[in-house]
Design a protein around this motif. Structure first.
Motif, PDB file in Angstrom:
ATOM      1  N   GLN A 322       0.812  -1.222   0.000  1.00  0.00           N
ATOM      2  CA  GLN A 322       0.000   0.000   0.000  1.00  0.00           C
ATOM      3  C   GLN A 322       0.840   1.265   0.000  1.00  0.00           C
ATOM      4  O   GLN A 322       0.482   2.250  -0.629  1.00  0.00           O
ATOM      5  CB  GLN A 322      -0.922   0.002   1.225  1.00  0.00           C
ATOM      6  N   PHE A 323       1.962   1.247   0.724  1.00  0.00           N
ATOM      7  CA  PHE A 323       2.697   2.504   0.922  1.00  0.00           C
ATOM      8  C   PHE A 323       4.127   2.473   0.398  1.00  0.00           C
ATOM      9  O   PHE A 323       4.819   3.484   0.451  1.00  0.00           O
ATOM     10  CB  PHE A 323       2.722   2.859   2.421  1.00  0.00           C
ATOM     11  N   GLY A 324       4.607   1.319  -0.051  1.00  0.00           N
ATOM     12  CA  GLY A 324       5.983   1.220  -0.549  1.00  0.00           C
ATOM     13  C   GLY A 324       6.936   0.746   0.542  1.00  0.00           C
ATOM     14  O   GLY A 324       6.646   0.861   1.733  1.00  0.00           O
ATOM     15  N   ASN A 325       8.090   0.238   0.085  1.00  0.00           N
ATOM     16  CA  ASN A 325       9.043  -0.387   1.006  1.00  0.00           C
ATOM     17  C   ASN A 325       9.618   0.589   2.024  1.00  0.00           C
ATOM     18  O   ASN A 325       9.912   0.225   3.156  1.00  0.00           O
ATOM     19  CB  ASN A 325      10.200  -1.020   0.230  1.00  0.00           C
ATOM     20  N   LYS A 326       9.758   1.858   1.604  1.00  0.00           N
ATOM     21  CA  LYS A 326      10.385   2.835   2.492  1.00  0.00           C
ATOM     22  C   LYS A 326       9.462   3.155   3.671  1.00  0.00           C
ATOM     23  O   LYS A 326       9.886   3.147   4.827  1.00  0.00           O
ATOM     24  CB  LYS A 326      10.696   4.108   1.695  1.00  0.00           C
ATOM     25  N   VAL A 327       8.199   3.388   3.363  1.00  0.00           N
ATOM     26  CA  VAL A 327       7.237   3.719   4.430  1.00  0.00           C
ATOM     27  C   VAL A 327       7.033   2.506   5.339  1.00  0.00           C
ATOM     28  O   VAL A 327       6.789   2.656   6.541  1.00  0.00           O
ATOM     29  CB  VAL A 327       5.891   4.186   3.810  1.00  0.00           C
ATOM     30  N   ALA A 328       7.154   1.309   4.762  1.00  0.00           N
ATOM     31  CA  ALA A 328       6.888   0.080   5.537  1.00  0.00           C
ATOM     32  C   ALA A 328       8.092  -0.361   6.362  1.00  0.00           C
ATOM     33  O   ALA A 328       8.099  -1.441   6.933  1.00  0.00           O
ATOM     34  CB  ALA A 328       6.481  -1.044   4.590  1.00  0.00           C
TER      35      ALA A 328
END
Ligand SMILES: Cc1cc2nc3c(=O)[nH]c(=O)nc-3n(C[C@H](O)[C@H](O)[C@H](O)COP(=O)(O)OP(=O)(O)OC[C@H]3O[C@@H](n4cnc5c(N)ncnc54)[C@H](O)[C@@H]3O)c2cc1C
Length: 398
Positions: A322-328
């Protein structure tokens, strides 16, 4: 518990059937063949790869890419768990480490030429790859310490350094390394490192030795110490550009890390299954083992911890989708800190319930334990992930 799309449900059933029919019954043969030719591809593996490929059970890991199967991380998580149950299965479905992380790196950050030359044969399962970051002489959990030099000389880069624990590099089929090193030692700390593609047959690349894990050599893929001495590759081999190594590492390590966690849950499920069967079939002091309080506690704790880890893994995968690897990254760090310890605990309990059989070669438990313990180091030690979690948590209060 989880609502799966009809396609994922169908793939899950097919993979489960494939495991029952082709994987578990061939584990012994696989290791027999490895004994005969340590670093070669075992014929049974190649036979099963062809079968899995023809059935479309292939490259299921590559999200957000037309080269993949069109599954997202969460969907793949449910399938990866099943493949993880056997150490020989991920490669049969072309979903093994470190190739999945490397393929995703080339897919995301490679040029069209890199994709044609390296990604294509990797996706076809014709070659394998390794990731060469860790060095024996520096604390490599802090990647800013990496010392390998990547120096530009005209149209080429010249690479000098020693790496170790390059997993997969012992295999005869391993043809390409993603090497991390410094292109500019004077740049700001996080812009000094770059990643570059190095074919393993380039002059100056020497496989020094294979490293063992508690005595296991992990053939047929192994873990290599590699010396890079005046290794010359074209400037076009650099991924994304000079100084972008950390940027790539952030993107690469997310999927690679979570795949290890998904597979760990599969191994833990298999260990719990073995523990329960043993507890039901063996009698001590007048009653079956499962009727002894400590054994039933071992079973109960294991069930709780596996399900907790699965929920955390799925949460991290959903967050990546949903938010991409960086946000996760907090969720990725959480599951990376939790899953290997969970697996070590479950395997340790399963070994205990098996008695002496648990530590010998008659079950998969001893070798799985040795492997599980390494996951508390590989892809970064627990402490580094706990540090990331705490830092992100504290950032809300500072
Ligand atoms: C089986 C296996 C496979 C591997 N595969 C690969 C691979 O394919 N490619 C690759 O490049 N590397 C690979 N590695 C290497 C792995 O990623 C490194 O071992 C890991 O990053 C730690 O680096 P290090 O060994 O240099 O330990 P160090 O950096 O020296 O750390 C040693 C210890 O110091 C402590 N420590 C470190 N940082 C902190 C901190 N911030 N807070 C508190 N304590 C801390 C931890 O206890 C840590 O275990 C593999 C390792 C194993 C065991």
């Amino acid at each position: 518990m989880f609502e799966l799309s009809p396609r994922v449900q169908d793939l899950k059933q097919q993979i489960e059937a494939f495991m029952d029919e082709h994987i578990y019954p061939n584990e012994a043969l696989f290791y027999q063949q490895v004994k005969e030719n340590k670093w070669g591809a075992p014929p049974i593996q190649e036979e099963l790869k062809a079968k899995a490929k023809s059935m479309g059970l292939w490259n299921l890991f590559l999200p957000h890419s037309e080269r993949g199967a069109g599954l997202n991380n969460e969907e793949y998580g449910h399938l990866c768990e099943i493949m993880g149950r056997s150490s020989i299965a991920p490669e049969v479905f072309n979903c093994s480490a470190p190739d999945t992380g490397n393929m995703e790196t080339i897919e995301r950050y490679g040029s069209e030429e890199h994709k044609e030359t390296w990604l294509k044969p990797l996706l076809a399962g014709e070659i394998r790859s390794c990731f060469s970051m860790t060095e024996p002489d520096v604390a490599s959990s802090d990647a800013t310490n990496i010392e390998c030099e990547i120096r530009r000389d005209g149209d080429e880069y010249v690479i000098n350094g020693t790496k170790w624990w390059s997993s997969g590099a012992m295999a005869d089929s391993c043809k390409i390394a993603i090497v991390m090193g410094k292109t500019d030692a004077n740049a700001p700390k996080h812009l000094q490192q770059s990643m570059i593609l190095v074919p393993l047959n380039t002059p100056g690349v020497t496989i020094v030795r294979d490293l063992h894990v508690f005595g296991y050599d992990h053939a047929p893929h192994g873990h290599a110490e590699i010396k890079y001495e005046n290794v010359r590759v074209p400037v076009s081999n650099i991924l994304l550009g000079e100084g972008r190594g950390f940027e790539i590492a952030q993107g690469r390590l997310g999927p690679g890390r979570i795949h290890h966690c998904m597979r760990s849950i599969g191994v833990a499920e298999r260990a719990l299954e073995a523990m329960c069967r043993r507890a039901a079939s063996r009698v001590a002091f007048g009653k079956p083992l499962y009727k002894h309080g400590s054994t039933s506690e071992n079973i109960a704790k294991s069930r709780c911890e596996i399900d907790q880890a699965r929920l955390l893994t799925i949460m991290a995968a959903r967050s990546m989708d949903q938010f991409g690897n960086k946000v996760a990254r907090q969720q990725i760090a959480m599951i990376k800190a939790v899953a290997p310890t969970m697996l070590c605990n479950v395997l340790d309990r399963a070994i205990q319930v098996h008695g002496a059989a648990g530590v010998c070669q008659d079950t998969f438990l001893a070798s799985a334990y040795a492997k599980a313990r390494t996951l508390r180091l590989a892809d970064g030690p627990d402490e580094v992930h706990l540090g990331t979690i705490a830092k992100l948590e504290m950032s809300r209060y500072l």
